[in-house]
Motif scaffolding. Structure first.
Motif, PDB file in Angstrom:
ATOM      1  N   ARG A 280      31.187 -45.997 -28.016  1.00  0.00           N
ATOM      2  CA  ARG A 280      31.734 -46.997 -27.095  1.00  0.00           C
ATOM      3  C   ARG A 280      32.413 -46.308 -25.933  1.00  0.00           C
ATOM      4  O   ARG A 280      32.953 -45.201 -26.065  1.00  0.00           O
ATOM      5  CB  ARG A 280      32.728 -47.903 -27.808  1.00  0.00           C
ATOM      6  CG  ARG A 280      33.966 -47.180 -28.277  1.00  0.00           C
ATOM      7  CD  ARG A 280      34.946 -48.107 -28.995  1.00  0.00           C
ATOM      8  NE  ARG A 280      36.059 -47.352 -29.532  1.00  0.00           N
ATOM      9  CZ  ARG A 280      37.150 -47.009 -28.848  1.00  0.00           C
ATOM     10  NH1 ARG A 280      37.283 -47.395 -27.596  1.00  0.00           N
ATOM     11  NH2 ARG A 280      38.107 -46.302 -29.415  1.00  0.00           N
ATOM     12  N   ALA A 281      32.368 -46.966 -24.793  1.00  0.00           N
ATOM     13  CA  ALA A 281      33.120 -46.504 -23.640  1.00  0.00           C
ATOM     14  C   ALA A 281      34.568 -46.894 -23.863  1.00  0.00           C
ATOM     15  O   ALA A 281      34.866 -48.021 -24.253  1.00  0.00           O
ATOM     16  CB  ALA A 281      32.582 -47.156 -22.369  1.00  0.00           C
ATOM     17  N   VAL A 282      35.466 -45.972 -23.635  1.00  0.00           N
ATOM     18  CA  VAL A 282      36.899 -46.255 -23.772  1.00  0.00           C
ATOM     19  C   VAL A 282      37.358 -46.874 -22.457  1.00  0.00           C
ATOM     20  O   VAL A 282      37.212 -46.259 -21.394  1.00  0.00           O
ATOM     21  CB  VAL A 282      37.691 -44.974 -24.096  1.00  0.00           C
ATOM     22  CG1 VAL A 282      39.171 -45.266 -24.176  1.00  0.00           C
ATOM     23  CG2 VAL A 282      37.169 -44.354 -25.387  1.00  0.00           C
ATOM     24  N   GLU A 283      37.901 -48.090 -22.544  1.00  0.00           N
ATOM     25  CA  GLU A 283      38.253 -48.822 -21.322  1.00  0.00           C
ATOM     26  C   GLU A 283      39.728 -49.181 -21.218  1.00  0.00           C
ATOM     27  O   GLU A 283      40.205 -49.478 -20.122  1.00  0.00           O
ATOM     28  CB  GLU A 283      37.397 -50.084 -21.231  1.00  0.00           C
ATOM     29  CG  GLU A 283      35.915 -49.735 -21.111  1.00  0.00           C
ATOM     30  CD  GLU A 283      34.999 -50.934 -21.192  1.00  0.00           C
ATOM     31  OE1 GLU A 283      35.446 -51.991 -21.709  1.00  0.00           O
ATOM     32  OE2 GLU A 283      33.853 -50.826 -20.748  1.00  0.00           O
ATOM     33  N   GLU A 284      40.450 -49.179 -22.332  1.00  0.00           N
ATOM     34  CA  GLU A 284      41.866 -49.542 -22.304  1.00  0.00           C
ATOM     35  C   GLU A 284      42.683 -48.414 -21.682  1.00  0.00           C
ATOM     36  O   GLU A 284      42.608 -47.267 -22.146  1.00  0.00           O
ATOM     37  CB  GLU A 284      42.377 -49.834 -23.716  1.00  0.00           C
ATOM     38  CG  GLU A 284      41.757 -51.059 -24.350  1.00  0.00           C
ATOM     39  CD  GLU A 284      42.094 -52.330 -23.593  1.00  0.00           C
ATOM     40  OE1 GLU A 284      43.250 -52.470 -23.130  1.00  0.00           O
ATOM     41  OE2 GLU A 284      41.188 -53.169 -23.454  1.00  0.00           O
ATOM     42  N   PRO A 285      43.483 -48.697 -20.644  1.00  0.00           N
ATOM     43  CA  PRO A 285      44.258 -47.649 -19.970  1.00  0.00           C
ATOM     44  C   PRO A 285      45.157 -46.838 -20.908  1.00  0.00           C
ATOM     45  O   PRO A 285      45.271 -45.618 -20.739  1.00  0.00           O
ATOM     46  CB  PRO A 285      45.094 -48.430 -18.941  1.00  0.00           C
ATOM     47  CG  PRO A 285      44.296 -49.664 -18.677  1.00  0.00           C
ATOM     48  CD  PRO A 285      43.628 -49.993 -19.985  1.00  0.00           C
ATOM     49  N   VAL A 286      45.772 -47.477 -21.882  1.00  0.00           N
ATOM     50  CA  VAL A 286      46.656 -46.752 -22.802  1.00  0.00           C
ATOM     51  C   VAL A 286      45.852 -45.763 -23.644  1.00  0.00           C
ATOM     52  O   VAL A 286      46.276 -44.622 -23.853  1.00  0.00           O
ATOM     53  CB  VAL A 286      47.444 -47.740 -23.702  1.00  0.00           C
ATOM     54  CG1 VAL A 286      48.209 -47.009 -24.782  1.00  0.00           C
ATOM     55  CG2 VAL A 286      48.371 -48.603 -22.859  1.00  0.00           C
ATOM     56  N   GLU A 287      44.683 -46.179 -24.099  1.00  0.00           N
ATOM     57  CA  GLU A 287      43.845 -45.277 -24.891  1.00  0.00           C
ATOM     58  C   GLU A 287      43.288 -44.148 -24.029  1.00  0.00           C
ATOM     59  O   GLU A 287      43.226 -42.996 -24.466  1.00  0.00           O
ATOM     60  CB  GLU A 287      42.706 -46.042 -25.569  1.00  0.00           C
ATOM     61  CG  GLU A 287      41.930 -45.174 -26.546  1.00  0.00           C
ATOM     62  CD  GLU A 287      40.836 -45.911 -27.296  1.00  0.00           C
ATOM     63  OE1 GLU A 287      40.311 -45.320 -28.260  1.00  0.00           O
ATOM     64  OE2 GLU A 287      40.489 -47.054 -26.930  1.00  0.00           O
ATOM     65  N   ILE A 288      42.904 -44.451 -22.795  1.00  0.00           N
ATOM     66  CA  ILE A 288      42.412 -43.415 -21.878  1.00  0.00           C
ATOM     67  C   ILE A 288      43.498 -42.361 -21.651  1.00  0.00           C
ATOM     68  O   ILE A 288      43.234 -41.164 -21.705  1.00  0.00           O
ATOM     69  CB  ILE A 288      41.950 -44.028 -20.543  1.00  0.00           C
ATOM     70  CG1 ILE A 288      40.678 -44.862 -20.765  1.00  0.00           C
ATOM     71  CG2 ILE A 288      41.722 -42.947 -19.481  1.00  0.00           C
ATOM     72  CD1 ILE A 288      40.277 -45.719 -19.586  1.00  0.00           C
ATOM     73  N   GLU A 289      44.718 -42.820 -21.443  1.00  0.00           N
ATOM     74  CA  GLU A 289      45.836 -41.891 -21.231  1.00  0.00           C
ATOM     75  C   GLU A 289      46.057 -41.007 -22.455  1.00  0.00           C
ATOM     76  O   GLU A 289      46.274 -39.803 -22.343  1.00  0.00           O
ATOM     77  CB  GLU A 289      47.102 -42.687 -20.918  1.00  0.00           C
ATOM     78  CG  GLU A 289      48.291 -41.823 -20.576  1.00  0.00           C
ATOM     79  CD  GLU A 289      49.514 -42.651 -20.208  1.00  0.00           C
ATOM     80  OE1 GLU A 289      50.622 -42.122 -20.415  1.00  0.00           O
ATOM     81  OE2 GLU A 289      49.369 -43.792 -19.740  1.00  0.00           O
ATOM     82  N   ARG A 290      45.963 -41.615 -23.644  1.00  0.00           N
ATOM     83  CA  ARG A 290      46.138 -40.846 -24.877  1.00  0.00           C
ATOM     84  C   ARG A 290      45.017 -39.820 -25.044  1.00  0.00           C
ATOM     85  O   ARG A 290      45.262 -38.655 -25.374  1.00  0.00           O
ATOM     86  CB  ARG A 290      46.183 -41.804 -26.083  1.00  0.00           C
ATOM     87  CG  ARG A 290      46.490 -41.114 -27.399  1.00  0.00           C
ATOM     88  CD  ARG A 290      46.584 -42.111 -28.531  1.00  0.00           C
ATOM     89  NE  ARG A 290      45.350 -42.817 -28.789  1.00  0.00           N
ATOM     90  CZ  ARG A 290      44.283 -42.295 -29.405  1.00  0.00           C
ATOM     91  NH1 ARG A 290      44.320 -41.040 -29.827  1.00  0.00           N
ATOM     92  NH2 ARG A 290      43.200 -43.011 -29.609  1.00  0.00           N
ATOM     93  N   LEU A 291      43.776 -40.227 -24.797  1.00  0.00           N
ATOM     94  CA  LEU A 291      42.642 -39.310 -24.948  1.00  0.00           C
ATOM     95  C   LEU A 291      42.670 -38.202 -23.898  1.00  0.00           C
ATOM     96  O   LEU A 291      42.238 -37.075 -24.159  1.00  0.00           O
ATOM     97  CB  LEU A 291      41.322 -40.070 -24.892  1.00  0.00           C
ATOM     98  CG  LEU A 291      41.074 -41.066 -26.028  1.00  0.00           C
ATOM     99  CD1 LEU A 291      39.730 -41.753 -25.851  1.00  0.00           C
ATOM    100  CD2 LEU A 291      41.197 -40.416 -27.389  1.00  0.00           C
ATOM    101  N   ALA A 292      43.183 -38.515 -22.709  1.00  0.00           N
ATOM    102  CA  ALA A 292      43.271 -37.497 -21.655  1.00  0.00           C
ATOM    103  C   ALA A 292      44.211 -36.361 -22.054  1.00  0.00           C
ATOM    104  O   ALA A 292      44.097 -35.253 -21.533  1.00  0.00           O
ATOM    105  CB  ALA A 292      43.732 -38.136 -20.351  1.00  0.00           C
TER     106      ALA A 292
END
Length: 137
Positions: free
Chosen positions: A93-105
């Protein structure tokens, strides 16, 4: 030690995840225009999820939106004729939630390929299997 029909050692889920985490490069298998495609990627684990960074418009990003993919990591010693292989099957899946993107970054996942790679793909580890080849004796 459990062996498969070919005499290879069958690895536990825990051992498979440990081996997955030990390598920075794997191969993702996906469908591209109705044909199988394989692409090497660098990755890291987030728990048991496989995380990949790519570009938004890439073929990989387009082909892995809510689809089933396979992912493989291995290591072999041709001289010693030993090695192991781990395969994961799961939904990408494409990660789209900003909070999850920030965590994965914040994960230790720096892209190896040139250019911006700010699109995250997460693969849920639904099925995992692994085999180890050891020298008899």
């Amino acid at each position: 030690m459990k062996l498969d029909s070919a005499g290879l050692q069958v690895l536990s889920r825990e051992e498979c995840v440990r081996l997955l985490a030990s390598r920075p490069i794997g191969r993702i298998v996906f469908t591209d225009r109705a044909l199988p495609a394989v692409q090497p990627v660098n990755f890291c684990l987030d728990g048991e999820d496989i995380v990949i960074r790519t570009t938004v418009g890439s073929k990989l990003a387009a082909a892995t939106r809510r689809t089933v993919v396979a992912f493989e990591v291995d290591e072999f010693d041709p001289a010693g004729r030993t090695g192991w292989s781990v395969t994961v099957v799961g939904h990408a899946r494409a990660v789209e939630e900003p909070v999850e993107i920030e965590r994965l970054a914040a994960l230790p996942l720096a892209p190896w390929a040139p250019g911006s790679r700010d699109h995250f793909i997460a693969i849920t580890t639904e099925q995992v299997s692994g085999r180890r080849l050891t020298q008899p004796g």
